[in-house]
Design an enzyme around this catalytic site. Sequence first.
Site, mmCIF file in Angstrom:
data_model
loop_
_atom_site.group_PDB
_atom_site.id
_atom_site.type_symbol
_atom_site.label_atom_id
_atom_site.label_comp_id
_atom_site.label_asym_id
_atom_site.label_seq_id
_atom_site.Cartn_x
_atom_site.Cartn_y
_atom_site.Cartn_z
ATOM 1 N N LYS A 272 0.867 -1.181 0.000
ATOM 2 C CA LYS A 272 0.000 0.000 0.000
ATOM 3 C C LYS A 272 0.902 1.229 0.000
ATOM 4 O O LYS A 272 2.053 1.166 0.405
ATOM 5 C CB LYS A 272 -0.885 0.039 1.265
ATOM 6 C CG LYS A 272 -1.771 -1.176 1.485
ATOM 7 C CD LYS A 272 -2.941 -1.224 0.528
ATOM 8 C CE LYS A 272 -3.957 -2.281 0.954
ATOM 9 N NZ LYS A 272 -3.367 -3.631 1.120
ATOM 10 N N CYS A 273 0.340 2.348 -0.427
ATOM 11 C CA CYS A 273 1.044 3.615 -0.266
ATOM 12 C C CYS A 273 1.471 3.734 1.191
ATOM 13 O O CYS A 273 0.740 3.327 2.105
ATOM 14 C CB CYS A 273 0.133 4.773 -0.662
ATOM 15 S SG CYS A 273 0.706 6.396 -0.123
#
Length: 610
Positions: A272-273
């Site tokens: 994920k970011c």
Amino acid sequence: MLRSIPRRVPRRLPIFTTTATAGGPSRLAQRAFTCGYLRMSPSSLPPVQPPVSSTLPSDSYQLLSTADKAGDAEDALYEQQIKDVEAWWNSPRFEGIKRPYSAADVVSKRGSLQQTYPSSLMARKLFNLLNERAAENKPVHTMGAIDPVQMTQQAPNQEVLYVSGWACSSVLTTTNEVSPDFGDYPYNTVPNQVQRLFKAQQLHDRKHWDARRKMTPEQRKSTPYIDYMRPIIADGDTGHGGLTAVLKLAKLFAENGAAAVHFEDQMHGGKKCGHLAGKVLVPIGEHINRLVATRFQWDMMGVENLVIARTDSESGKLLSSAIDVRDHEFILGVTEESEPLAETLQAMEREGAAPSEIDAFELDWVKRHKLVTFDEAVDAHLEAEGAPQAARDAYKKRVKENPDLSITRRRELANDYTKTPVVWSCDIPRTREGFYHYRAGFPAATKRAKEFGPYADLLWVETGDPNVEKAAKLAGEVRAALPGKKLVYNLSPSFNWMGQGFDEASLKSFIWDLAQHGFVLQLISLAGLHSGATITAELSRAFKDEGMLAYVRLIQAREKELGVDVLTHQKWSGAPYMDGIVGAIQSGSSSSKSMGEGNTEKGEFNPLVF
């Protein structure tokens, strides 16, 4: 690296010319061809030491006849390359870098044809720049660019160029399927963007060089030089797969022009970011293997590109595997026996429970069962048994002295101080996917940075908020273990900078304050994305009601005021440059030149007055 080859390799290659006679072709002459260093005229420019580009030993080998390649020649090439690689690794460029493999491991995998890559020269440029700034406690600060336009506008002001995986994922993937930053785009997406920008850099460099050759010597001296060849730093995400995928990705980055690439310690498939929840970390050793694989690939290619190790453990709360004992002090478990959470959730699913029910149960379960580390469980157990404070402190002292003790060894140690065995399990609370819960925070991030440090040129700890004091503490601990290690800081647009308590003075000095603590490379990863969105939104809203007045007021007048070269976009794109090339090839046809009569830019852009 030194580029020479032992004398036992034939240096003079016989090249024959033939002519037809009554008896067939006959040998008329023999001309010697020498494979050696490129012969260049003496230069007033300072030499590059050690050289980045020079004739390679493999060049001589390739020009031997097939019959001459076997035996002594191939052995000589192999031995010479091993010496060259060992000397290269002992140069200041790789001071403090650890490799678990030998020069022979690298050379034996290279093959007989070596190449030179421009990205290695850009890497040397970046390395020198970072060293210079680090010595001054000053930053190299830059912004993410998403296209050649932004690259050219940054070139006069920023010394390096950054290519974000987030931006590529949301703006331009190789499948044109844009999406959030989950690392699920094709692995050639960011390398392709690097290549796009690297080629654009070269075009604008050629265009600029050509324009300066049309100036007088006095004009050249007084006209600032724009260096379009800024080193590119790119986002390698998780490496996009196993070690062979990392090798291929690293190769693609070096071939396409990236001077440095960062890799993060998230799990491929669970990435994920860094500013989103749900991140799954990989064991420390697994990420080290990625860094080593990258270095090995670049060593095979003979390039000096920089490896940047990033950790998301300051906020990452899940761990893909508990196999690495270095992670054990941060793994979380529960102190009561119960059915494993994953088994309960699977049973609910089989019995037909709605997804919302399962989600609610899991959330409630985690709230009801306190997650603690094994060391915290031991301390609570000793307290419950009424153990003296000295016993509790003694256990803490032992694990502090050896933080890499495995859970098994920690249990054995705990038995020396407790009356009954400690009840604790990290398997009971595992998620449905099998992930372990992990104690995120600066202690975990600091440890990971220290572990990654020997294998990386720079270290990047992704943080949850912009705070000089926290960053300084982190840097102090990391650099105490790794003196002089250069650090990276993400000046993330995900932070609400206006809500962090900064005044104008502290906001302005933030970058330079960080640089005092070793954060030599700092970047606004998505500045290009946000700046493009902002001006487009402003123009779009005004254009709706004001028409061309809005465009002239917001764009053309501002371009003129700021001296933006895209104002004359035909010239910016290189039309006069290409006209010059065509004119050199073919005389006449002036009427077909793109910048001739009929070009609307010619003489049109006098000062705009309102």
